[in-house]
Scaffold this motif. Structure first.
Motif, PDB file in Angstrom:
ATOM      1  N   SER A  24      -0.035 -21.520 -32.679  1.00  0.00           N
ATOM      2  CA  SER A  24       0.579 -20.178 -32.809  1.00  0.00           C
ATOM      3  C   SER A  24       1.753 -19.764 -33.877  1.00  0.00           C
ATOM      4  CB  SER A  24       1.337 -20.230 -31.156  1.00  0.00           C
ATOM      5  OG  SER A  24       2.297 -19.216 -31.209  1.00  0.00           O
ATOM      6  N   THR A  25       1.782 -18.426 -34.236  1.00  0.00           N
ATOM      7  CA  THR A  25       2.710 -18.145 -35.041  1.00  0.00           C
ATOM      8  C   THR A  25       3.923 -17.427 -34.404  1.00  0.00           C
ATOM      9  OG1 THR A  25       1.465 -16.126 -35.401  1.00  0.00           O
ATOM     10  CG2 THR A  25       1.041 -18.033 -36.986  1.00  0.00           C
ATOM     11  N   GLU A  26       3.802 -17.291 -33.298  1.00  0.00           N
ATOM     12  CA  GLU A  26       5.009 -16.636 -32.466  1.00  0.00           C
ATOM     13  C   GLU A  26       5.273 -17.274 -31.393  1.00  0.00           C
ATOM     14  OE1 GLU A  26       4.388 -11.986 -31.311  1.00  0.00           O
ATOM     15  OE2 GLU A  26       4.063 -13.308 -29.481  1.00  0.00           O
ATOM     16  N   PHE A  27       6.876 -17.349 -30.947  1.00  0.00           N
ATOM     17  CA  PHE A  27       7.383 -17.994 -30.216  1.00  0.00           C
ATOM     18  C   PHE A  27       8.299 -17.259 -29.132  1.00  0.00           C
ATOM     19  CE2 PHE A  27      11.183 -21.093 -28.732  1.00  0.00           C
ATOM     20  CZ  PHE A  27      10.496 -21.519 -27.724  1.00  0.00           C
ATOM     21  N   ARG A  28       7.689 -17.056 -27.910  1.00  0.00           N
ATOM     22  CA  ARG A  28       8.339 -16.230 -26.914  1.00  0.00           C
ATOM     23  C   ARG A  28       8.209 -16.637 -25.686  1.00  0.00           C
ATOM     24  NH1 ARG A  28       6.244 -11.144 -25.568  1.00  0.00           N
ATOM     25  NH2 ARG A  28       3.912 -11.831 -26.333  1.00  0.00           N
ATOM     26  N   PRO A  29       9.337 -17.577 -25.200  1.00  0.00           N
ATOM     27  CA  PRO A  29       9.096 -18.291 -24.214  1.00  0.00           C
ATOM     28  C   PRO A  29       8.997 -17.574 -22.736  1.00  0.00           C
ATOM     29  CG  PRO A  29      11.396 -18.727 -25.012  1.00  0.00           C
ATOM     30  CD  PRO A  29      10.402 -18.053 -26.131  1.00  0.00           C
ATOM     31  N   PHE A  30       9.841 -16.301 -23.003  1.00  0.00           N
ATOM     32  CA  PHE A  30       9.929 -15.461 -21.772  1.00  0.00           C
ATOM     33  C   PHE A  30       9.461 -13.993 -22.085  1.00  0.00           C
ATOM     34  CE2 PHE A  30      13.430 -18.496 -21.360  1.00  0.00           C
ATOM     35  CZ  PHE A  30      13.512 -18.749 -20.201  1.00  0.00           C
ATOM     36  N   LYS A  31       8.879 -13.360 -21.022  1.00  0.00           N
ATOM     37  CA  LYS A  31       8.581 -12.094 -20.941  1.00  0.00           C
ATOM     38  C   LYS A  31       8.837 -11.161 -19.811  1.00  0.00           C
ATOM     39  CE  LYS A  31       3.847 -12.581 -18.946  1.00  0.00           C
ATOM     40  NZ  LYS A  31       2.241 -12.665 -19.061  1.00  0.00           N
ATOM     41  N   PHE A  32       9.158  -9.963 -20.048  1.00  0.00           N
ATOM     42  CA  PHE A  32       9.444  -9.057 -18.953  1.00  0.00           C
ATOM     43  C   PHE A  32       8.157  -8.726 -18.109  1.00  0.00           C
ATOM     44  CE2 PHE A  32      13.352  -8.459 -21.201  1.00  0.00           C
ATOM     45  CZ  PHE A  32      14.166  -8.633 -20.222  1.00  0.00           C
ATOM     46  N   LYS A  33       8.405  -8.941 -16.963  1.00  0.00           N
ATOM     47  CA  LYS A  33       7.117  -8.233 -15.802  1.00  0.00           C
ATOM     48  C   LYS A  33       8.118  -7.412 -14.896  1.00  0.00           C
ATOM     49  CE  LYS A  33       3.355  -9.497 -12.919  1.00  0.00           C
ATOM     50  NZ  LYS A  33       2.446 -10.760 -12.643  1.00  0.00           N
ATOM     51  N   GLY A  34       7.692  -6.148 -15.274  1.00  0.00           N
ATOM     52  CA  GLY A  34       8.862  -4.991 -14.738  1.00  0.00           C
ATOM     53  C   GLY A  34      10.265  -5.316 -14.989  1.00  0.00           C
ATOM     54  N   PRO A  35      11.118  -5.406 -13.938  1.00  0.00           N
ATOM     55  CA  PRO A  35      12.650  -5.737 -14.417  1.00  0.00           C
ATOM     56  C   PRO A  35      12.836  -7.273 -14.576  1.00  0.00           C
ATOM     57  CG  PRO A  35      12.407  -5.337 -11.946  1.00  0.00           C
ATOM     58  CD  PRO A  35      10.889  -5.155 -12.724  1.00  0.00           C
ATOM     59  N   PHE A  36      11.810  -8.077 -14.180  1.00  0.00           N
ATOM     60  CA  PHE A  36      11.973  -9.586 -14.134  1.00  0.00           C
ATOM     61  C   PHE A  36      11.654 -10.127 -15.338  1.00  0.00           C
ATOM     62  CE2 PHE A  36      11.047  -8.275  -9.830  1.00  0.00           C
ATOM     63  CZ  PHE A  36      12.265  -8.350  -9.389  1.00  0.00           C
ATOM     64  N   PRO A  49      -2.760 -21.551 -24.309  1.00  0.00           N
ATOM     65  CA  PRO A  49      -2.504 -23.050 -24.242  1.00  0.00           C
ATOM     66  C   PRO A  49      -1.231 -23.236 -24.977  1.00  0.00           C
ATOM     67  CG  PRO A  49      -4.115 -22.709 -25.856  1.00  0.00           C
ATOM     68  CD  PRO A  49      -4.068 -21.285 -25.215  1.00  0.00           C
ATOM     69  N   HIS A  50      -0.521 -22.615 -26.090  1.00  0.00           N
ATOM     70  CA  HIS A  50       0.546 -22.928 -26.400  1.00  0.00           C
ATOM     71  C   HIS A  50       1.592 -22.925 -25.612  1.00  0.00           C
ATOM     72  CE1 HIS A  50      -2.986 -20.769 -29.086  1.00  0.00           C
ATOM     73  NE2 HIS A  50      -2.399 -21.726 -30.152  1.00  0.00           N
ATOM     74  N   MET A  51       1.804 -21.678 -25.134  1.00  0.00           N
ATOM     75  CA  MET A  51       3.059 -21.404 -24.375  1.00  0.00           C
ATOM     76  C   MET A  51       2.866 -22.362 -23.154  1.00  0.00           C
ATOM     77  SD  MET A  51       4.836 -19.718 -26.256  1.00  0.00           S
ATOM     78  CE  MET A  51       6.118 -20.036 -24.985  1.00  0.00           C
ATOM     79  N   ARG A  52       1.706 -22.736 -22.501  1.00  0.00           N
ATOM     80  CA  ARG A  52       1.827 -23.589 -21.370  1.00  0.00           C
ATOM     81  C   ARG A  52       2.302 -25.068 -21.956  1.00  0.00           C
ATOM     82  NH1 ARG A  52      -2.464 -21.980 -16.838  1.00  0.00           N
ATOM     83  NH2 ARG A  52      -2.288 -19.867 -16.927  1.00  0.00           N
ATOM     84  N   ALA A  53       1.972 -25.239 -22.990  1.00  0.00           N
ATOM     85  CA  ALA A  53       2.040 -26.710 -23.833  1.00  0.00           C
ATOM     86  C   ALA A  53       3.744 -26.614 -23.643  1.00  0.00           C
ATOM     87  CB  ALA A  53       1.514 -27.116 -24.992  1.00  0.00           C
ATOM     88  N   PHE A  54       4.266 -25.738 -24.370  1.00  0.00           N
ATOM     89  CA  PHE A  54       5.759 -25.533 -24.411  1.00  0.00           C
ATOM     90  C   PHE A  54       6.378 -26.048 -23.189  1.00  0.00           C
ATOM     91  CE2 PHE A  54       9.403 -23.134 -23.630  1.00  0.00           C
ATOM     92  CZ  PHE A  54      10.416 -23.746 -24.666  1.00  0.00           C
ATOM     93  N   TRP A  55       5.905 -25.238 -21.953  1.00  0.00           N
ATOM     94  CA  TRP A  55       6.551 -25.265 -20.640  1.00  0.00           C
ATOM     95  C   TRP A  55       6.260 -26.463 -19.963  1.00  0.00           C
ATOM     96  CZ3 TRP A  55      10.754 -22.984 -19.252  1.00  0.00           C
ATOM     97  CH2 TRP A  55      11.083 -21.586 -19.973  1.00  0.00           C
ATOM     98  N   GLY A  56       5.221 -26.881 -20.264  1.00  0.00           N
ATOM     99  CA  GLY A  56       4.755 -28.333 -19.763  1.00  0.00           C
ATOM    100  C   GLY A  56       5.649 -29.320 -20.337  1.00  0.00           C
ATOM    101  N   ALA A  57       5.730 -29.259 -21.601  1.00  0.00           N
ATOM    102  CA  ALA A  57       6.528 -30.373 -22.170  1.00  0.00           C
ATOM    103  C   ALA A  57       7.907 -30.319 -21.796  1.00  0.00           C
ATOM    104  CB  ALA A  57       6.265 -30.145 -23.914  1.00  0.00           C
ATOM    105  N   THR A  58       8.575 -29.101 -22.090  1.00  0.00           N
ATOM    106  CA  THR A  58       9.929 -28.836 -21.525  1.00  0.00           C
ATOM    107  C   THR A  58      10.308 -29.031 -20.178  1.00  0.00           C
ATOM    108  OG1 THR A  58      10.144 -27.030 -23.116  1.00  0.00           O
ATOM    109  CG2 THR A  58      11.695 -26.957 -21.289  1.00  0.00           C
TER     110      THR A  58
END
Length: 304
Positions: A24-36, A49-58
């Motif tokens: 991945s060349t981009e790191f965005r751990p959060f995203k908006f879904k509606g107002p959340f 798989p990239h962001m799932r690996a980040f959250w799994g590791a964290t």
């Protein structure tokens, strides 16, 4: 960067930009879904798989702390229940609500607690040393699952300890959970491009360390909750120990079914440009490097 790549002869459209190595060349751990604002894990394991690996590791490292140092904020209660206080004969005659404040812990009690605190990082030293080879053999997902599963077992058993030596033993074996930090850094390093991997690893490691502070808040709160339900001092702290056990069961299930080792699936040692896993001679050679020794001293000093 590209967003579509071919892996194992099968086209995969990733949800975030990737480079030629599918990192991945981009790191965005959060995203908006509606107002959340929600954790960014993607819709499928294969397409993000990239962001799932980040959250799994964290989360693996964060939750590891809750079981690893669960005893620390509860020790004033645990030492009373295990009869470790120097004035144990006296405080056992007092009402339960007065025993914790009345505990005198200066001689044998203090020695036992100190030994338990030392034990709480001892096993971690050994497991971290060998974990690189373990990850290379089993991959980051299975390694994290093994560590957290073993940790869950030890934490569950620790709820039944009856004396000081058992406390020391429990804290010794549960310290293996600290080795989730190795998985934390390794997993992200094979998922993210070199331009952002430093930021990713720093974020994952930093947020993981927050688990230590989180434990200081959660475990006493859970203990007080059980006390509020009318449970005894002993049953309250012992029941509290099953909170991290429950967390591990949920997290291990998510890691096993919803994440993967690499961008294309299972880990293989050739992905690191190697033909064989690290052996004893490799560890010896690394330890003889003065730069490695200096980093060991630096990390041990700041962590202590």
């Amino acid at each position: 960067s590209i967003s579509m790549a071919t892996a194992a002869g099968e086209g995969i459209v990733f949800e975030i930009p990737v480079d030629e190595q599918l990192k991945s060349t981009e790191f965005r751990p959060f995203k908006f879904k509606g107002p959340f604002l929600l954790p960014h894990c993607g819709s499928r394991r294969r397409t993000n798989p990239h962001m799932r690996a980040f959250w799994g590791a964290t989360l693996g490292f964060t939750f590891a702390f809750i079981g690893w140092v669960a005893f620390a904020p509860l020790l004033p209660v645990v030492r009373v229940d295990l009869g470790l206080c120097d004035n144990n004969a006296v405080i056992q005659l007092l009402p339960e609500d007065e025993r914790v404040e009345a505990c005198v812990c200066k001689k044998e009690c203090k020695s036992t607690i100190a030994s338990a605190n030392i034990a709480a990082v001892s096993f971690d030293v050994g497991t971290r040393f060998i974990l690189g080879s373990v990850i290379e053999k089993f991959g980051p997902v299975k390694t994290d699952c093994m560590l957290l599963s073993f940790g869950a077992l030890v934490v569950a058993i620790s709820a039944f300890i009856q004396n000081g030596p058992q406390l020391i033993a429990a804290r010794f074996f549960v310290s293996c959970l600290g080795s989730t930090f190795v998985v934390n850094q390794f997993w992200n390093s094979i998922m993210f491009n070199s331009r952002i991997v430093g930021t990713v690893n720093g974020t994952a490691g930093g947020w993981g360390n927050l688990g230590g502070g989180l434990t200081q808040v959660l475990m006493p709160a859970i203990y007080r909750l059980f006390r509020g339900f009318g449970l005894s001092l002993s049953m309250s702290w012992r029941s509290s120990m099953f909170f991290p056990v429950g967390l591990y069961v949920v997290l291990v299930s998510w890691l096993w079914f919803c994440t993967q080792d690499t961008t294309t699936g299972k880990f293989n040692i050739t992905m690191l440009g190697k033909t064989r896993r690290a052996g004893l001679s490799d560890y010896i050679r690394v330890c003889l490097d003065y730069r490695v020794f200096l980093m060991i001293m630096q990390y041990s000093a700041c962590f202590g």
